[in-house]
Enzyme design. Structure first.
Site, PDB file in Angstrom:
ATOM      1  N   LYS A 149      32.010   5.104  10.067  1.00 29.23           N
ATOM      2  CA  LYS A 149      30.570   5.362  10.096  1.00 29.23           C
ATOM      3  C   LYS A 149      30.182   5.749  11.520  1.00 29.23           C
ATOM      4  CE  LYS A 149      29.053   4.270   5.926  1.00 29.23           C
ATOM      5  NZ  LYS A 149      28.404   5.290   5.081  1.00 29.23           N
ATOM      6  N   LYS A 162      28.754  10.164  -6.632  1.00 30.74           N
ATOM      7  CA  LYS A 162      28.387   8.768  -6.876  1.00 30.74           C
ATOM      8  C   LYS A 162      27.531   8.788  -8.130  1.00 30.74           C
ATOM      9  CE  LYS A 162      28.206   7.335  -2.032  1.00 30.74           C
ATOM     10  NZ  LYS A 162      27.320   6.897  -0.934  1.00 30.74           N
TER      11      LYS A 162
HETATM   12  O1  OSB Z   1      27.064   6.761   2.739  1.00 34.34           O
HETATM   13  O2  OSB Z   1      28.809   6.574   1.596  1.00 34.34           O
HETATM   14  C1  OSB Z   1      27.761   6.075   2.026  1.00 34.34           C
HETATM   15  C2  OSB Z   1      27.624   2.375   1.174  1.00 34.34           C
HETATM   16  C3  OSB Z   1      26.336   2.240   0.713  1.00 34.34           C
HETATM   17  C4  OSB Z   1      25.520   3.329   0.719  1.00 34.34           C
HETATM   18  C5  OSB Z   1      25.983   4.561   1.173  1.00 34.34           C
HETATM   19  C6  OSB Z   1      27.273   4.715   1.623  1.00 34.34           C
HETATM   20  C7  OSB Z   1      28.089   3.592   1.615  1.00 34.34           C
HETATM   21  C8  OSB Z   1      29.447   3.678   2.082  1.00 34.34           C
HETATM   22  C9  OSB Z   1      30.417   2.822   1.425  1.00 34.34           C
HETATM   23  O3  OSB Z   1      29.779   4.401   2.992  1.00 34.34           O
HETATM   24  C10 OSB Z   1      31.700   2.894   2.115  1.00 34.34           C
HETATM   25  C11 OSB Z   1      32.801   2.733   1.232  1.00 34.34           C
HETATM   26  O4  OSB Z   1      32.672   2.348   0.057  1.00 34.34           O
HETATM   27  O5  OSB Z   1      33.874   3.007   1.741  1.00 34.34           O
HETATM   28 MG    MG Z   2      28.160   8.640   2.705  1.00 35.20          MG
END
Ligand code: OSB
Ligand code: MG
Length: 371
Positions: free
Chosen positions: A165, A265
């Site tokens: 991130k 998603k």
């Molecule tokens: O931006 O992908 C995203 C989690 C909650 C909301 C948005 C995001 C995420 C994650 C999850 O990045 C990370 C993962 O599952 O590896």
């Molecule tokens: Mg993302």
């Protein structure tokens, strides 16, 4: 014919090990909504509505999702009979937005269909891959040594790639440190809409030196035009997350060449049927997809895993055994990562995982019921 006589929505609060910090804020507590549809034959269909508590990733929240499930979707579904998934979705085709709420009921109906036909979700969705490569996000932390420790423990978990991130001020340093220590590990970075092209064009282009597998959603969700400008000026694959809320968003992104990849998603798109349309359309246009995650329970992961076995899922999934982020889960058996960094897609009829009713009860903090 499947007659729905009851809808339940349970807010489940699974205890987390640590928070998960992203460009949009810290996820310290995770609540998921488990949707249960009951038929007149007493068959139970489970689905998941994947939301965050506050509207910081997309507009939906746990509270808005519960409201839509109880007051908007349930009256359109409960007491009605459906033969097919298309008939089911048509019952609430007038409802716009609120994708996690819609995805919750739709996934529960797919679970009923899988039981009626005695097939796996994978077979219902037209899945072809037996195993899915997985990686998972490493959140924003306070220091580089802490980050490297986290990456190390993720790699020890057996992941195929690392997702980091990032946000302005937390990008070059962490990516440089990871690359120095692990020159060959596939890495991707997720900006969660925290950059803009006016201020960060040179910075984003300079990420080329990290040879990222992909750069996920650097710019604002509605900014297709600047994502297209960015994709034209960088060799890094731009992958969209927040921007893709529908089939038409996917068409727009592809027509504008705003990305060369996108994640799927179910709870952001609102429908597995629509997600499959995006998958097929992206394949026809040589755009590879991958399975995103929102820290789902094992129920949501079962749908993600089955959908991710479709052929155009060509990048690693955001998916893990629950033990990476949570102390416990409501499904059994847990997921395991094989030595090649992949998770096997179940072939068993139904969800492919059993719901532990004691644990579901234990972690449920609120329930709504519509008969
Ligand atoms: O931006 O992908 C995203 C989690 C909650 C909301 C948005 C995001 C995420 C994650 C999850 O990045 C990370 C993962 O599952 O590896
Ligand atoms: Mg993302």
């Amino acid at each position: 014919m499947i007659k729905i006589v009851r809808l339940e929505a349970m807010v489940v609060a699974l205890p987390m090990l640590d928070g998960f910090k992203t460009g949009f804020g810290n996820i310290a507590r995770k609540q998921q909504i488990i949707v249960k549809l009951v038929t007149d034959q007493g068959v139970l269909g489970y689905g998941e509505s994947s939301t965050l508590e506050e509207p910081v990733y997309n507009h939906e929240t746990t509270a808005s999702c519960l409201y839509v499930l109880e007051d908007v979707l349930a009256p359109r579904i409960v007491g009605k009979s459906f033969d097919t998934i298309e008939e089911f979705i048509a019952a609430y085709s007038d409802v716009i937005g609120n994708p996690a709420a819609r995805a919750g009921v739709e996934s529960a109906f797919w679970h009923l269909l899988a039981q009626e036909k005695n097939t796996s979700l994978k077979e219902l969705f037209g899945g072809t891959q037996t195993n899915i490569k997985v990686g998972e996000g490493v959140g924003i932390v306070d220091s580089i040594p802490e980050l490297l420790d986290k990456v190390q423990s993720h790699l020890a978990f057996g992941f195929s790639r690392i997702k980091v991130k990032i946000k302005p001020g937390w990008d070059i340093e962490p990516l440089t440190a990871i690359r120095q220590r692990w020159p060959d590990v596939p890495i991707m970075a997720d900006g969660n809409s925290t950059y803009n092209l006016d201020g960060h064009a040179d910075l984003l282009k300079s990420f080329e030196k990290f040879e990222l597998e992909m750069l996920e959603q650097p710019l604002a969700a509605d900014n297709f035009l600047d994502h297209a400008k960015l994709q034209a000026m960088t060799s890094t694959i731009i992958s969209l997350d927040e921007s893709i809320e529908s089939f038409n968003d996917a068409r727009t992104a592809i027509a504008l060449q705003a990305c060369r990849s996108m994640n799927i998603k179910i709870g952001r798109i609102g429908s597995i049927v629509e997600a499959m349309k995006i998958h097929d359309y992206a394949a026809e246009h040589n755009v590879g997809v991958w399975c995103g995650g929102m820290l789902e329970t094992g129920v949501g992961r079962a749908f993600n895993l089955a959908l991710a076995s479709k052929p155009n899922y060509i990048h690693a999934a955001d998916m893990s055994p629950y033990q990476l982020y949570f102390k416990d889960d409501i499904t059994e058996p847990g997921l395991t990562i094989a030595t090649d960094g992949s998770i096997e897609v179940p072939d068993e009829p139904g969800l492919g995982f059993a719901i532990n009713q004691d644990k579901l009860k234990k972690y449920t903090v609120k329930t709504i019921i519509v008969n």
